[in-house]
Design a protein around this motif. Sequence first.
Motif, PDB file in Angstrom:
ATOM      1  N   LYS A  89       0.837  -1.214   0.000  1.00  0.00           N
ATOM      2  CA  LYS A  89       0.000   0.000   0.000  1.00  0.00           C
ATOM      3  C   LYS A  89       0.866   1.257   0.000  1.00  0.00           C
ATOM      4  O   LYS A  89       0.581   2.224  -0.730  1.00  0.00           O
ATOM      5  CB  LYS A  89      -0.947  -0.023   1.199  1.00  0.00           C
ATOM      6  CG  LYS A  89      -2.038  -1.075   1.085  1.00  0.00           C
ATOM      7  CD  LYS A  89      -3.136  -0.905   2.121  1.00  0.00           C
ATOM      8  CE  LYS A  89      -2.688  -1.261   3.504  1.00  0.00           C
ATOM      9  NZ  LYS A  89      -3.804  -1.192   4.478  1.00  0.00           N
ATOM     10  N   ASN A  90       1.917   1.266   0.814  1.00  0.00           N
ATOM     11  CA  ASN A  90       2.809   2.434   0.864  1.00  0.00           C
ATOM     12  C   ASN A  90       3.564   2.622  -0.447  1.00  0.00           C
ATOM     13  O   ASN A  90       3.802   3.761  -0.880  1.00  0.00           O
ATOM     14  CB  ASN A  90       3.807   2.275   2.014  1.00  0.00           C
ATOM     15  CG  ASN A  90       3.150   2.441   3.378  1.00  0.00           C
ATOM     16  OD1 ASN A  90       2.087   3.060   3.487  1.00  0.00           O
ATOM     17  ND2 ASN A  90       3.757   1.895   4.412  1.00  0.00           N
ATOM     18  N   TYR A  91       3.930   1.517  -1.073  1.00  0.00           N
ATOM     19  CA  TYR A  91       4.656   1.593  -2.347  1.00  0.00           C
ATOM     20  C   TYR A  91       3.814   2.304  -3.393  1.00  0.00           C
ATOM     21  O   TYR A  91       4.293   3.198  -4.101  1.00  0.00           O
ATOM     22  CB  TYR A  91       5.039   0.195  -2.826  1.00  0.00           C
ATOM     23  CG  TYR A  91       5.633   0.195  -4.219  1.00  0.00           C
ATOM     24  CD1 TYR A  91       6.992   0.432  -4.409  1.00  0.00           C
ATOM     25  CD2 TYR A  91       4.832  -0.017  -5.344  1.00  0.00           C
ATOM     26  CE1 TYR A  91       7.539   0.466  -5.692  1.00  0.00           C
ATOM     27  CE2 TYR A  91       5.377   0.017  -6.624  1.00  0.00           C
ATOM     28  CZ  TYR A  91       6.721   0.250  -6.793  1.00  0.00           C
ATOM     29  OH  TYR A  91       7.254   0.294  -8.053  1.00  0.00           O
ATOM     30  N   PHE A  92       2.540   1.938  -3.495  1.00  0.00           N
ATOM     31  CA  PHE A  92       1.694   2.525  -4.529  1.00  0.00           C
ATOM     32  C   PHE A  92       1.285   3.961  -4.190  1.00  0.00           C
ATOM     33  O   PHE A  92       0.949   4.733  -5.094  1.00  0.00           O
ATOM     34  CB  PHE A  92       0.473   1.648  -4.796  1.00  0.00           C
ATOM     35  CG  PHE A  92       0.784   0.468  -5.676  1.00  0.00           C
ATOM     36  CD1 PHE A  92       0.762   0.594  -7.048  1.00  0.00           C
ATOM     37  CD2 PHE A  92       1.136  -0.750  -5.130  1.00  0.00           C
ATOM     38  CE1 PHE A  92       1.059  -0.478  -7.871  1.00  0.00           C
ATOM     39  CE2 PHE A  92       1.442  -1.831  -5.936  1.00  0.00           C
ATOM     40  CZ  PHE A  92       1.412  -1.698  -7.312  1.00  0.00           C
ATOM     41  N   LYS A  93       1.325   4.305  -2.925  1.00  0.00           N
ATOM     42  CA  LYS A  93       1.084   5.704  -2.554  1.00  0.00           C
ATOM     43  C   LYS A  93       2.247   6.583  -2.988  1.00  0.00           C
ATOM     44  O   LYS A  93       2.059   7.728  -3.421  1.00  0.00           O
ATOM     45  CB  LYS A  93       0.887   5.821  -1.040  1.00  0.00           C
ATOM     46  CG  LYS A  93      -0.483   5.401  -0.551  1.00  0.00           C
ATOM     47  CD  LYS A  93      -0.592   5.587   0.954  1.00  0.00           C
ATOM     48  CE  LYS A  93      -1.955   5.144   1.480  1.00  0.00           C
ATOM     49  NZ  LYS A  93      -2.052   5.288   2.952  1.00  0.00           N
ATOM     50  N   SER A  94       3.450   6.046  -2.841  1.00  0.00           N
ATOM     51  CA  SER A  94       4.648   6.837  -3.135  1.00  0.00           C
ATOM     52  C   SER A  94       5.134   6.686  -4.573  1.00  0.00           C
ATOM     53  O   SER A  94       5.984   7.454  -5.028  1.00  0.00           O
ATOM     54  CB  SER A  94       5.782   6.438  -2.178  1.00  0.00           C
ATOM     55  OG  SER A  94       6.100   5.063  -2.324  1.00  0.00           O
ATOM     56  N   THR A  95       4.610   5.685  -5.290  1.00  0.00           N
ATOM     57  CA  THR A  95       5.050   5.439  -6.663  1.00  0.00           C
ATOM     58  C   THR A  95       3.829   5.395  -7.576  1.00  0.00           C
ATOM     59  O   THR A  95       3.319   4.309  -7.901  1.00  0.00           O
ATOM     60  CB  THR A  95       5.825   4.105  -6.767  1.00  0.00           C
ATOM     61  OG1 THR A  95       6.784   4.033  -5.721  1.00  0.00           O
ATOM     62  CG2 THR A  95       6.510   3.967  -8.122  1.00  0.00           C
TER      63      THR A  95
END
Length: 301
Positions: A289-295
């Motif tokens: 989830k954090n990856y897709f928020k930041s990328t």
Amino acid sequence: MQMRFIESFLTLYDELNISKASLKLFITQQGLSRQINTLEKELDVVLFKRTKTGVEPTVLCNKLYPHLKEMHTNYTQVLQVLEYNKQKERKLISIAFAYGISHGIHTDFIFHYQKDNPDTKIEIQEWSKKVCIEKLMKNEIDIAFLVNPFDIKALNSHVLVEGYMYCALHKDHPLATADPPINFSLLDGETIITGPEENVLRELFDYYCTLTNIHPNILFSSSYSLDIINSMTKNKGIATVTSAMAAYISNPDIKILRLLTPQPGYIYCCTSKDEKNSKSLCKIVKYIKNYFKSTPVLKID
């Protein structure tokens, strides 16, 4: 009562021959006889009578057989549950992608996580969306990446990406001069190049066709639609693509236009509602989830 003695009893009951049963159990005939004798003493009964050809179960033995078989089956199931739990403790995470998801997002983030967390073993699978959901419901996999439509409430579903659908068409096509986004309903009657039916982009395309009540003609249904697009020298039809796929279109005669679809397309990260999430599973879901928020996923206007 030792379970291996019960296993020996069940095998002897099925074979009715000490020699055959011992071979099946990989023990000596004397060892098998000792186990049966020990079991008979513990139960204070006679289980078998010797015959010229082998052994014969007693009346009481026939009555005990289904109960001891059920006990052994239950014990085997307990061992399976324990083994499954051990695998969880070893931090084995099974991740499934619905067919075609990799055309919508780059999956390198999984390998980056594996590199940074060597104590977690990640198993990658790829199935149709239907099979992914079935495996999640049965807890046969831990995480599935899916695209709508599906019963979102049946799973723990987290939206990762709102993606657009694009059309790739030759510059000679009449729609090539249109200003994007072009309405999805304009594809009615058009010749379409798309993926196979179990591909999530194709499923989403068919879903949009149902919502808009249009009937395009499917010319190609192939996993190699990009090859078809890149080799296109004249107007052969319209290909449906994602922004990730569009990045690999090198044909200068191809125009890429965003489609105005009746509903957004979403990529979800899903887990089972029945499964009690382990620490390792919660950790990787949080990472995703954090990856897709930041990328953010590349989008083409």
